[in-house]
Design a protein around this motif. Sequence first.
Motif, short mmCIF file in Angstrom:
data_model
loop_
_atom_site.label_atom_id
_atom_site.label_comp_id
_atom_site.label_asym_id
_atom_site.label_seq_id
_atom_site.Cartn_x
_atom_site.Cartn_y
_atom_site.Cartn_z
N LYS A 132 0.82 -1.20 0.00
CA LYS A 132 0.00 0.00 0.00
C LYS A 132 0.86 1.26 0.00
N GLU A 133 2.17 1.08 0.18
CA GLU A 133 3.09 2.22 0.22
C GLU A 133 4.17 2.14 -0.85
N PHE A 134 4.55 0.92 -1.26
CA PHE A 134 5.67 0.75 -2.17
C PHE A 134 5.28 -0.13 -3.36
N LEU A 135 5.95 0.10 -4.48
CA LEU A 135 5.86 -0.77 -5.64
C LEU A 135 7.28 -1.17 -5.99
N ALA A 136 7.69 -2.34 -5.51
CA ALA A 136 9.09 -2.75 -5.63
C ALA A 136 9.27 -3.76 -6.76
N VAL A 137 10.37 -3.61 -7.49
CA VAL A 137 10.76 -4.54 -8.54
C VAL A 137 12.20 -4.96 -8.29
N LYS A 138 12.43 -6.27 -8.27
CA LYS A 138 13.78 -6.79 -8.10
C LYS A 138 14.27 -7.33 -9.43
N HIS A 139 15.41 -6.81 -9.88
CA HIS A 139 16.00 -7.24 -11.14
C HIS A 139 17.25 -8.04 -10.82
N ALA A 140 17.22 -9.33 -11.14
CA ALA A 140 18.32 -10.22 -10.75
C ALA A 140 19.25 -10.58 -11.90
N HIS A 141 19.02 -10.02 -13.09
CA HIS A 141 19.84 -10.36 -14.26
C HIS A 141 20.74 -9.18 -14.58
N ALA A 142 21.70 -8.94 -13.70
CA ALA A 142 22.51 -7.73 -13.81
C ALA A 142 23.56 -7.80 -14.91
N SER A 143 23.66 -8.92 -15.60
CA SER A 143 24.65 -9.02 -16.68
C SER A 143 24.12 -8.48 -18.00
N LEU B 296 27.07 -5.36 -13.55
CA LEU B 296 26.63 -4.34 -14.50
C LEU B 296 27.83 -3.74 -15.23
N ASP B 297 27.71 -3.63 -16.53
CA ASP B 297 28.79 -2.97 -17.27
C ASP B 297 28.60 -1.46 -17.20
N SER B 298 29.57 -0.73 -17.73
CA SER B 298 29.55 0.73 -17.63
C SER B 298 28.33 1.33 -18.32
N ARG B 299 27.91 0.73 -19.44
CA ARG B 299 26.74 1.26 -20.15
C ARG B 299 25.48 1.10 -19.32
N ALA B 300 25.35 -0.04 -18.63
CA ALA B 300 24.18 -0.26 -17.80
C ALA B 300 24.14 0.72 -16.63
N LEU B 301 25.30 0.96 -16.01
CA LEU B 301 25.36 1.94 -14.92
C LEU B 301 25.07 3.35 -15.43
N GLU B 302 25.47 3.62 -16.67
CA GLU B 302 25.15 4.93 -17.26
C GLU B 302 23.65 5.09 -17.47
N GLU B 303 22.96 4.00 -17.85
CA GLU B 303 21.51 4.06 -18.01
C GLU B 303 20.84 4.38 -16.67
N LEU B 304 21.34 3.78 -15.61
CA LEU B 304 20.78 4.07 -14.29
C LEU B 304 21.06 5.51 -13.89
N ARG B 305 22.24 6.01 -14.26
CA ARG B 305 22.54 7.42 -13.97
C ARG B 305 21.56 8.34 -14.67
N LEU B 306 21.26 8.04 -15.93
CA LEU B 306 20.30 8.86 -16.68
C LEU B 306 18.93 8.82 -16.03
N LEU B 307 18.55 7.65 -15.58
CA LEU B 307 17.25 7.51 -14.92
C LEU B 307 17.20 8.35 -13.65
N CYS B 308 18.30 8.34 -12.90
CA CYS B 308 18.37 9.14 -11.68
C CYS B 308 18.48 10.63 -11.99
#
Length: 283
Positions: free
Chosen positions: A76-87, A138-150
Amino acid sequence: MNRPATVDMLLKAVWGASAPPFAEACATPYEAPTFLDTLDRLEQMLRLRASGVLHGPNGTGKSLLLDGLLDRLSDKEFLAVKHAHASVTGPDLLRSLCRAYGLEPSIRRSDNVHRLLKHWQTLAALHPVVVIDEAQQLDSRALEELRLLCADRTRLTGRDRIAPFSLLLCGDQDLLPTLAMGVHRALRSRLGFCLATTPLSEEQTAHYVMHRWSEVGVRTCPFDAAALTLLLHAAAGVPRTINQIGALATSAAACGKSSAIGSQHVQEAIAQLPWLGADARGA
């Protein structure tokens, strides 16, 4: 012709155990005070809508912590998603997140960022949480995608600039050196906390072993004092390693019809795990 007794049969015959005590799954996980403290702090930081890191050596309970955290977070407070395929690669990561939230992913990464942020705006009181497990992969490109999202999040959060989601990166001891690289400075600036899992102390290890036995109906620890001391030092407080050594030592004692698990059984178990010494040197 008599069939050889299975380990399960021997466990019941020798100790009255209802199941192997050191199996991967445990009906009631052992929760050390440090475990509960880290769990409380994780929940508190997410309630503050912060993003951050959970790291620690392999086998020290990070996945257990994440499972406990996701169970705690109220739907009722959170909508959580766990992503386990970090490669996955960078663009694939954003597309996977879109699918996890029921969105049709786009080819363009900017569109995927925009869709996620706009979708989160529609959730009203629900706060989205994105958990990335095994984040050290996570490779550098994936971390960059997260940076853009943030980085784009404040543009769509209104005048109060409330973070529309929390990011939790979870990984082993390689995660922090990766994030420390200069290219990830901007992403680091968006992370507001860093928590760690640690090995069990000697006292906690003894409690952990007894907890495992009690979960299968055995009230007195079969390990003698010398065997328990050897197990404590060989496993270095890592629950996963305790389970591995404990399972092998228990099997050896059961097959020998020995009601006491001695240091010779633990030595036999350690000999079957030759990489333990190498792991200790590399830690």
